[in-house]
Design a protein around this motif. Structure first.
Motif, PDB file in Angstrom:
ATOM      1  N   GLN A 178      11.187   9.627 -17.824  1.00  0.00           N
ATOM      2  CA  GLN A 178      10.357  11.017 -16.846  1.00  0.00           C
ATOM      3  C   GLN A 178       8.646  10.735 -16.975  1.00  0.00           C
ATOM      4  O   GLN A 178       8.747  10.129 -16.037  1.00  0.00           O
ATOM      5  CB  GLN A 178      10.732  11.955 -17.607  1.00  0.00           C
ATOM      6  N   LYS A 179       8.263  10.402 -18.232  1.00  0.00           N
ATOM      7  CA  LYS A 179       6.819   9.914 -17.593  1.00  0.00           C
ATOM      8  C   LYS A 179       6.210   8.607 -17.609  1.00  0.00           C
ATOM      9  O   LYS A 179       5.496   8.723 -16.237  1.00  0.00           O
ATOM     10  CB  LYS A 179       6.463   9.894 -19.395  1.00  0.00           C
ATOM     11  N   ASP A 180       7.170   7.525 -17.645  1.00  0.00           N
ATOM     12  CA  ASP A 180       6.571   6.602 -17.555  1.00  0.00           C
ATOM     13  C   ASP A 180       7.284   5.366 -16.557  1.00  0.00           C
ATOM     14  O   ASP A 180       6.627   4.808 -15.846  1.00  0.00           O
ATOM     15  CB  ASP A 180       6.854   5.781 -18.704  1.00  0.00           C
ATOM     16  N   PHE A 181       8.017   6.448 -15.486  1.00  0.00           N
ATOM     17  CA  PHE A 181       8.855   5.694 -14.975  1.00  0.00           C
ATOM     18  C   PHE A 181       9.395   6.323 -13.498  1.00  0.00           C
ATOM     19  O   PHE A 181      10.125   6.127 -12.400  1.00  0.00           O
ATOM     20  CB  PHE A 181       9.953   4.789 -14.869  1.00  0.00           C
ATOM     21  N   GLY A 182       8.991   7.757 -13.337  1.00  0.00           N
ATOM     22  CA  GLY A 182      10.120   8.656 -12.812  1.00  0.00           C
ATOM     23  C   GLY A 182      11.475   8.993 -12.813  1.00  0.00           C
ATOM     24  O   GLY A 182      12.085   9.279 -12.003  1.00  0.00           O
ATOM     25  N   LEU A 183      11.769   8.121 -13.518  1.00  0.00           N
ATOM     26  CA  LEU A 183      13.753   8.686 -13.492  1.00  0.00           C
ATOM     27  C   LEU A 183      14.180   9.676 -14.667  1.00  0.00           C
ATOM     28  O   LEU A 183      13.875   9.909 -15.935  1.00  0.00           O
ATOM     29  CB  LEU A 183      13.828   7.312 -14.069  1.00  0.00           C
ATOM     30  N   PRO A 184      15.459   9.782 -14.703  1.00  0.00           N
ATOM     31  CA  PRO A 184      16.191  10.817 -15.491  1.00  0.00           C
ATOM     32  C   PRO A 184      15.781  10.364 -17.006  1.00  0.00           C
ATOM     33  O   PRO A 184      15.408   9.063 -17.304  1.00  0.00           O
ATOM     34  CB  PRO A 184      17.516  10.268 -15.676  1.00  0.00           C
ATOM     35  N   PRO A 185      15.858  10.970 -17.931  1.00  0.00           N
ATOM     36  CA  PRO A 185      15.659  10.495 -19.983  1.00  0.00           C
ATOM     37  C   PRO A 185      17.303  10.074 -19.702  1.00  0.00           C
ATOM     38  O   PRO A 185      16.676   9.460 -20.693  1.00  0.00           O
ATOM     39  CB  PRO A 185      15.250  12.082 -20.149  1.00  0.00           C
ATOM     40  N   ASP A 186      17.931  10.376 -19.326  1.00  0.00           N
ATOM     41  CA  ASP A 186      19.526   9.608 -19.420  1.00  0.00           C
ATOM     42  C   ASP A 186      19.644   8.374 -19.350  1.00  0.00           C
ATOM     43  O   ASP A 186      21.176   7.645 -18.652  1.00  0.00           O
ATOM     44  CB  ASP A 186      20.529  10.429 -20.076  1.00  0.00           C
TER      45      ASP A 186
END
Length: 303
Positions: A178-186
């Motif tokens: 989430q922090k580094d790529f703006g993606l879901p944590p899973d």
């Protein structure tokens, strides 16, 4: 004389790590000492991979801007298929996607896409592991973001690695997506890591420190076992009984730590396999790792 017998026959020096002196520790992070057939297996892997590449004709795709940031993609005919991202080994300083194609048939025939990453090696990166980790993470993120473009399901993305690739795979599992790529944590739904390193303290003390310029930050941030709270998917770990004592211990210790933390972990011990032999079993749907990875991904054996 075996490595173990040789170590017993010589005079032991001051202890450096656990019950090991410097030479024993150096040997414990040098696979060739414990696997005299390593060159034979490497040649077999190269030949088998070349045959797979001719047969399956992978697509060569860029996941970043540098020449190193490329991947080989083997696609299946199954629509909306899961994706396996493979991270090759080579002591952080060798290996390539081209020479790690041998398991592609297993995934393609079972109805999964197979992406094999290339990335900078530690020598090219000036002795730092951070560029390797950053590229591998970008590669996984690219596959997630582009899965639908090649018929993949981004909601079923898995990773696998061997040796130093399993170290890198472990670090992928502790990524803050989430922090580094703006993606879901899973982003990653499961991992199979064979014969890896999950705490870098003893590695730093070994002769690998001659070409990896370890720092306190590198050791801390890239030791997966120190960040278990970030792992949120099933993990399958494997090692062979003919591996070095440290690679066996690293795998067992990581498995025990995951279990103690309440994580979903499975440990596979390959009786009679050395470090280079056990990865070959992932190319066979009836092999030790082949069965395990198909089960992890919820797939049946291919045709």
């Amino acid at each position: 004389m075996s490595a173990a017998a040789g170590a017993a026959a010589r005079q032991k020096g001051p202890l450096v790590w656990l019950d090991m002196d410097q030479q024993a520790l150096d040997d414990a992070y040098d696979q060739a000492v414990y696997a005299p057939n390593s060159a034979q297996i490497a040649k077999r892997r190269t030949v088998n991979s070349a045959e797979v590449r001719v047969r399956l004709a992978p697509r060569r795709l860029a996941y970043g801007t540098s020449p190193h940031e490329m991947l080989d993609l083997y696609t299946t005919a199954t629509p909306n298929a899961p994706v396996m991202v493979f991270i090759h080994g080579g002591a952080w300083r060798a290996g390539s996607a081209a020479d790690n194609a041998e398991a592609a048939d297993l995934f393609v025939n079972a109805g999964a896409h197979y992406a094999v990453l290339d990335f900078v090696n530690v020598i090219e990166a000036g002795g730092s592991l951070f560029p390797m980790v950053e590229q591998v993470r970008r590669g996984v993120a690219w596959v997630y973001n582009n899965a639908r473009s090649f018929g993949g399901d981004p909601g079923r993305l898995y990773i696998a690695g061997r040796s130093s690739g399993s170290h890198l795979g472990g670090v992928v599992l502790i990524t803050d997506w989430q922090k580094d790529f703006g993606l879901p944590p899973d982003v990653v739904k499961g991992a199979l890591l064979s014969s890896g390193m999950y705490d870098l303290e003893p590695v730093r003390l070994s002769k690998r420190g001659a070409y990896v310029k370890f720092t306190d930050a590198m050791e801390e941030e890239l030791s997966t076992q120190r960040h278990l709270e970030r792992i949120n998917c099933p993990v399958v770990l494997a090692h062979g009984t003919y591996e070095t004592p440290e690679f066996q211990r690293q795998t067992r210790a990581f498995a025990a730590a995951l279990k103690a933390a309440g994580k979903d972990v499975k440990l596979i011990v390959g009786e009679g396999y050395n470090h280079f032999e056990i990865p070959e079993t992932m190319a066979n749907p009836y092999g030790l790792l082949g069965r395990a990875v198909l089960e992890l991904m919820g797939l049946k054996k291919g045709a």
